[in-house]
Design an enzyme around this catalytic site. Structure first.
Site, short mmCIF file in Angstrom:
data_model
loop_
_atom_site.label_atom_id
_atom_site.label_comp_id
_atom_site.label_asym_id
_atom_site.label_seq_id
_atom_site.Cartn_x
_atom_site.Cartn_y
_atom_site.Cartn_z
N ASP A 172 1.12 6.85 -7.36
CA ASP A 172 2.34 6.50 -6.61
C ASP A 172 3.58 6.92 -7.39
OD1 ASP A 172 1.01 5.20 -4.44
OD2 ASP A 172 0.68 3.47 -5.72
N HIS A 174 0.86 -1.18 0.00
CA HIS A 174 0.00 0.00 0.00
C HIS A 174 0.90 1.24 0.00
CE1 HIS A 174 -3.41 2.49 0.30
NE2 HIS A 174 -3.72 2.36 1.58
N HIS A 228 -3.27 0.73 -12.87
CA HIS A 228 -4.23 0.85 -11.77
C HIS A 228 -5.50 0.15 -12.20
CE1 HIS A 228 -6.70 2.36 -8.54
NE2 HIS A 228 -5.67 3.00 -8.01
#
Length: 413
Positions: A345, A258, A297
């Site tokens: 990210d 995460h 994603h």
């Protein structure tokens, strides 16, 4: 190993499907193919094939739906907080990307997420650290998330339990928590606005960088029931203090799958900086079955709009041309070899890498921002007053099997 590639024939055998169905799975995004070991055939990650095979074994109907719900499957609860669409997250019906372009701050976003109406929970000054936590709170030797996880439970001792408070009091407590967590990320005393507190700690006086931090905080403030938000929401459903829900979110964020994603992206950028052939570096990782951190994603198959927005701002920022060239070269190589596009990210790590910062600020920005969403979910769950308690589908040895084994071991019994 999880990264093993299995050929098409083996994938079809494990799944019990034909070649045409296998290719259909790939086109629908259920599996992804990678170059095989002979560079002419295609392979499939064993872990993905086995995961899909397990789903097929569950069969159809409610049981299968429940099993898939916890992995970006069917919705598991209702919320008014955020909605994920192809053009990015929406906070109570308002686009996060549009909010960034309109100059919104994290405080503005929190007021929206918490449904504050006319109340401004940030109206009062944040105050200073209590004496019992000040040494921990400004200890720069501790990692940012660890520092927050150490201090926040102690801060809970200073305030009344939030579960019994009225909504306005809970929002005011949430605002204090948001500011305190931000200050803990940079080992400073609370002061606002939050994006300036962070930016001044990392790059004092850099107004353009402060704008990037502001944008990142707004874009990452909430993302529906991501892992950390769900963890915080489950804890909130027990009636726990808001401080406990924040600690649950931080604990979930500390995991490498995460919050750890930004550190892995940063490491990839460092590897790219030190190699002479970025395309070869990326292609090698992909062909070996390794992942490309910061790319792809599941909820944005056409590209993560949060990353698109933040990277566009980064390209217009006054940073070294070589740093931007490196970022764009890694993006181009990843898209060429995997077809994947950068996610948020990657954008966070690239922002830090391009500004010659270490990897930690990328996670600190994410943790600071996402706290607004965790608190929104905690407040909503507390208002609903229901315990989140899913059921498990047992797949272990059944009790009658143990009884049969005991009978064989002790025939005279």
């Amino acid at each position: 190993m999880d990264n093993d590639l299995v050929p098409a024939a083996e994938a079809c055998r494990l799944l019990g499907i034909s070649r045409s169905t296998l290719y259909a799975y790939v086109s629908r995004g259920l599996l992804e193919s990678r170059p095989g070991h002979d560079h002419r055939s295609r392979g499939y990650l064993r872990r993905d094939v086995e995961r899909l095979a397990q789903r097929k074994r569950l069969g159809r109907g409610p049981a299968r739906g429940a099993a898939q719900s916890l992995d970006r499957g069917l919705p598991v609860l209702e919320t008014r907080i955020s909605l994920i669409r192809p053009d990015g997250p929406y906070y109570r019906g308002r686009s996060a990307v549009a909010a960034v372009r309109a100059g919104a701050t994290l405080e503005d976003t929190a007021r929206l997420l918490w449904d504050c109406g006319s109340q401004d929970p940030f109206a009062d000054p944040p105050g200073d650290w209590p004496a019992r936590v000040v040494a921990l709170a400004i200890d720069t030797e501790l990692p940012p998330v660890a520092r927050a996880m150490a201090v926040i439970p102690l801060l809970a001792l200073q305030v009344p339990h939030s579960f019994q408070a009225d909504p306005a009091t809970r929002r005011a407590l949430a605002a204090t928590l948001l500011r305190q967590n931000a200050a803990l990320m940079v080992a400073r005393r609370p002061a606002g606005p939050v994006h300036r507190l962070l930016a001044d700690a990392w790059r004092p006086g850099d107004a353009a960088f402060a704008e990037l931090v502001r944008a990142a905080l707004v874009l990452c403030a909430d993302h529906e029931l991501n892992v950390s938000a769900f963890a915080a929401r489950v804890v909130a459903s027990t009636g726990a203090h808001l401080h406990a829900t924040v600690c649950a979110g931080l604990s979930a964020l500390s995991g490498p799958r995460h919050g750890g994603a930004t550190a892995r992206v940063y490491a990839l950028l460092e590897d790219a900086r030190q190699c002479s052939d970025i395309g070869r570096l990326v292609a090698g990782r992909w062909k070996r079955g390794e992942d490309l951190p910061g790319f792809g994603h599941a909820l944005y198959p056409d590209g993560d709009p949060r990353a698109i927005e933040l990277l566009a701002m980064l390209r217009n920022a006054p940073v070294e041309a070589g740093a931007l060239h490196l970022v764009d070269a890694v993006i181009a190589a990843a898209e060429a070899h995997s077809g994947r596009r950068p996610n948020v990210d990657f954008a966070l790590a690239a922002t830090c890498h391009a500004h010659r910062l270490p990897a930690e600020p990328a996670l600190a920005m994410f943790a600071t921002s996402r706290l607004a969403g965790w608190l929104a979910h905690a407040l909503e769950q507390q208002a609903q007053g229901r315990l989140i308690r899913p059921r498990a589908r047992y797949t272990g040895v059944m009790p009658d099997a143990h009884a049969a084994d005991a009978g064989r071991d002790h025939p005279g019994a």
